[in-house]
Design a protein around this motif. Sequence first.
Motif, PDB file in Angstrom:
ATOM      1  N   MET A   1     -44.765  55.797  18.811  1.00  0.00           N
ATOM      2  CA  MET A   1     -46.221  55.558  18.276  1.00  0.00           C
ATOM      3  C   MET A   1     -46.221  56.865  17.163  1.00  0.00           C
ATOM      4  N   SER A   2     -45.888  58.168  17.481  1.00  0.00           N
ATOM      5  CA  SER A   2     -46.140  59.035  16.601  1.00  0.00           C
ATOM      6  C   SER A   2     -45.156  59.073  15.472  1.00  0.00           C
ATOM      7  N   LEU A   3     -43.898  58.140  15.546  1.00  0.00           N
ATOM      8  CA  LEU A   3     -43.297  58.055  14.319  1.00  0.00           C
ATOM      9  C   LEU A   3     -43.605  56.963  13.473  1.00  0.00           C
ATOM     10  N   TRP A   4     -44.503  56.093  13.941  1.00  0.00           N
ATOM     11  CA  TRP A   4     -44.857  54.978  13.230  1.00  0.00           C
ATOM     12  C   TRP A   4     -46.143  55.714  12.414  1.00  0.00           C
ATOM     13  N   LEU A   5     -46.936  56.522  12.867  1.00  0.00           N
ATOM     14  CA  LEU A   5     -48.058  57.243  12.369  1.00  0.00           C
ATOM     15  C   LEU A   5     -47.612  57.945  11.219  1.00  0.00           C
ATOM     16  N   LEU A   6     -46.452  58.933  11.519  1.00  0.00           N
ATOM     17  CA  LEU A   6     -46.006  59.826  10.578  1.00  0.00           C
ATOM     18  C   LEU A   6     -45.361  59.122   9.264  1.00  0.00           C
ATOM     19  N   ASN A   7     -44.701  57.983   9.506  1.00  0.00           N
ATOM     20  CA  ASN A   7     -43.809  57.284   8.376  1.00  0.00           C
ATOM     21  C   ASN A   7     -45.131  56.321   7.611  1.00  0.00           C
ATOM     22  N   HIS A   8     -46.091  56.066   8.282  1.00  0.00           N
ATOM     23  CA  HIS A   8     -47.363  55.172   7.511  1.00  0.00           C
ATOM     24  C   HIS A   8     -48.313  55.678   6.951  1.00  0.00           C
ATOM     25  N   PHE A   9     -48.720  57.122   7.321  1.00  0.00           N
ATOM     26  CA  PHE A   9     -49.814  57.601   6.871  1.00  0.00           C
ATOM     27  C   PHE A   9     -49.351  59.184   6.364  1.00  0.00           C
ATOM     28  N   GLY A  10     -50.064  59.882   5.363  1.00  0.00           N
ATOM     29  CA  GLY A  10     -49.861  61.110   5.043  1.00  0.00           C
ATOM     30  C   GLY A  10     -50.447  62.086   5.986  1.00  0.00           C
TER      31      GLY A  10
ATOM     32  N   VAL B   1     -25.237  59.073   3.447  1.00  0.00           N
ATOM     33  CA  VAL B   1     -26.153  59.922   4.278  1.00  0.00           C
ATOM     34  C   VAL B   1     -27.579  59.560   3.819  1.00  0.00           C
ATOM     35  N   VAL B   2     -27.801  59.662   2.466  1.00  0.00           N
ATOM     36  CA  VAL B   2     -29.180  59.696   1.937  1.00  0.00           C
ATOM     37  C   VAL B   2     -29.784  58.157   1.910  1.00  0.00           C
ATOM     38  N   GLU B   3     -28.939  57.355   1.753  1.00  0.00           N
ATOM     39  CA  GLU B   3     -29.420  55.995   1.545  1.00  0.00           C
ATOM     40  C   GLU B   3     -29.425  55.235   2.833  1.00  0.00           C
ATOM     41  N   VAL B   4     -28.487  55.404   3.828  1.00  0.00           N
ATOM     42  CA  VAL B   4     -28.240  54.483   4.812  1.00  0.00           C
ATOM     43  C   VAL B   4     -28.555  55.313   6.211  1.00  0.00           C
ATOM     44  N   GLN B   5     -28.071  56.686   6.437  1.00  0.00           N
ATOM     45  CA  GLN B   5     -28.343  57.440   7.482  1.00  0.00           C
ATOM     46  C   GLN B   5     -29.854  57.990   7.615  1.00  0.00           C
ATOM     47  N   TRP B   6     -30.280  58.358   6.556  1.00  0.00           N
ATOM     48  CA  TRP B   6     -31.555  59.278   6.307  1.00  0.00           C
ATOM     49  C   TRP B   6     -32.852  58.291   6.990  1.00  0.00           C
ATOM     50  N   PRO B   7     -32.734  57.043   6.455  1.00  0.00           N
ATOM     51  CA  PRO B   7     -33.736  56.042   7.017  1.00  0.00           C
ATOM     52  C   PRO B   7     -33.718  55.988   8.519  1.00  0.00           C
ATOM     53  N   LEU B   8     -32.481  55.888   8.844  1.00  0.00           N
ATOM     54  CA  LEU B   8     -32.421  55.676  10.402  1.00  0.00           C
ATOM     55  C   LEU B   8     -32.994  56.831  11.216  1.00  0.00           C
ATOM     56  N   MET B   9     -32.526  57.988  10.654  1.00  0.00           N
ATOM     57  CA  MET B   9     -33.172  59.192  11.220  1.00  0.00           C
ATOM     58  C   MET B   9     -34.656  59.335  11.175  1.00  0.00           C
ATOM     59  N   ARG B  10     -35.342  59.030  10.155  1.00  0.00           N
ATOM     60  CA  ARG B  10     -36.802  59.026   9.836  1.00  0.00           C
ATOM     61  C   ARG B  10     -37.292  57.915  11.054  1.00  0.00           C
ATOM     62  N   ASP B  11     -36.652  56.933  11.416  1.00  0.00           N
ATOM     63  CA  ASP B  11     -37.114  55.976  12.334  1.00  0.00           C
ATOM     64  C   ASP B  11     -36.830  56.484  13.895  1.00  0.00           C
ATOM     65  N   GLY B  12     -36.196  57.762  13.853  1.00  0.00           N
ATOM     66  CA  GLY B  12     -35.854  58.170  15.221  1.00  0.00           C
ATOM     67  C   GLY B  12     -34.646  57.328  15.905  1.00  0.00           C
TER      68      GLY B  12
ATOM     69  N   ASP C   1     -43.216  67.880  15.572  1.00  0.00           N
ATOM     70  CA  ASP C   1     -42.187  67.459  16.602  1.00  0.00           C
ATOM     71  C   ASP C   1     -41.362  66.311  15.762  1.00  0.00           C
ATOM     72  N   ARG C   2     -41.302  65.772  14.805  1.00  0.00           N
ATOM     73  CA  ARG C   2     -40.408  64.825  14.261  1.00  0.00           C
ATOM     74  C   ARG C   2     -39.984  65.478  12.992  1.00  0.00           C
ATOM     75  N   PRO C   3     -38.746  66.177  12.871  1.00  0.00           N
ATOM     76  CA  PRO C   3     -38.253  67.089  11.659  1.00  0.00           C
ATOM     77  C   PRO C   3     -37.926  66.063  10.477  1.00  0.00           C
ATOM     78  N   PHE C   4     -37.693  64.709  10.960  1.00  0.00           N
ATOM     79  CA  PHE C   4     -37.095  63.841   9.767  1.00  0.00           C
ATOM     80  C   PHE C   4     -38.256  62.825   9.455  1.00  0.00           C
ATOM     81  N   ALA C   5     -39.542  62.860   9.859  1.00  0.00           N
ATOM     82  CA  ALA C   5     -40.674  62.006   9.544  1.00  0.00           C
ATOM     83  C   ALA C   5     -41.641  62.551   9.232  1.00  0.00           C
ATOM     84  N   GLY C   6     -42.504  62.039   8.061  1.00  0.00           N
ATOM     85  CA  GLY C   6     -43.863  62.432   7.671  1.00  0.00           C
ATOM     86  C   GLY C   6     -43.561  63.215   6.466  1.00  0.00           C
ATOM     87  N   GLU C   7     -44.654  63.988   6.026  1.00  0.00           N
ATOM     88  CA  GLU C   7     -44.844  64.619   4.834  1.00  0.00           C
ATOM     89  C   GLU C   7     -43.823  66.025   4.903  1.00  0.00           C
TER      90      GLU C   7
END
Length: 272
Positions: A1-10, A118-129, A238-244
């Motif tokens: 839930m927290s990841l979804w909020l961080l990745n969809h809202f500023g 790393v930037v194009e494949v792995q980073w989006p995966l880390m952003r999604d946890g 709490d999520r170093p790779f998600a959010g602004e």
Amino acid sequence: MSLWLLNHFGTFVLSVLMVGVIVGAAVAGSIAARRRYPHLAQGEHNEMVGVVLGMFGAIYGIILAFVVVTLWTQLDHTQSVVAAEATDLAVVVRSSRAFPPAEQAAVDRAVGTYVHSVVEVQWPLMRDGSPDYSATSRNVEAIYDALQSYEPVTERQQAFYEEAVSHLNDAVGQRRERINLATTRLPTLLELLVFGGALVIVALTFLFGLRSLRMQLLFVGSVATLIGFSLLLVLVLDRPFAGELSVTPGVYKEAALAKFWPDGDGAVANGR
């Protein structure tokens, strides 16, 4: 839930939503308690409530400070790990300049492919946890293959070759730690203490009676606002790779690694 909020809202939208919901719920709860128990407005229990509220507030403040400092330290450490990995890769690229042209091109091609992955494949995966070691495993092996296929001849080449291998090993270690940090989050017990404690503090303010309803709501709203911003801070850290406020992959496009990108100083070496 927290990841979804961080990745969809500023952060601003999240602050409005979180603080607004908490303040609204606190105000509504205070009004409901006042209507259900009208004698609370007389302040008969204010002395006892004040002592309990102060005690709980002090304990909660210590817990919250510990959590925020821990999360901030983790975020700072994550940034350092990412920067260290990029720096090690840049050293590998610079060291390979001492190699013959063909071997240098092989190292550049392998490193370029890796940073793009790393930037194009792995980073989006880390952003999604949900980071995946295998997402860049072949790319790492390709860098090792490029170095292992080269046999230094001169002492100068040998020195730079050893430097490249040493920093590649360091980069691999930083890579593993970066991926591990992408799955690290606040322990469940601390989450319960932080969010459950906030609920207790806000609920206790309902029992502190003031004759003026406006002053009562101002008091409750002020406490709820402070609690809301505190919880927002915990959420975004709490999520170093998600959010602004997250760690970005910009360091993989800087310095010696810039040439692997379209706007860099050289051709794009992404292996495609």
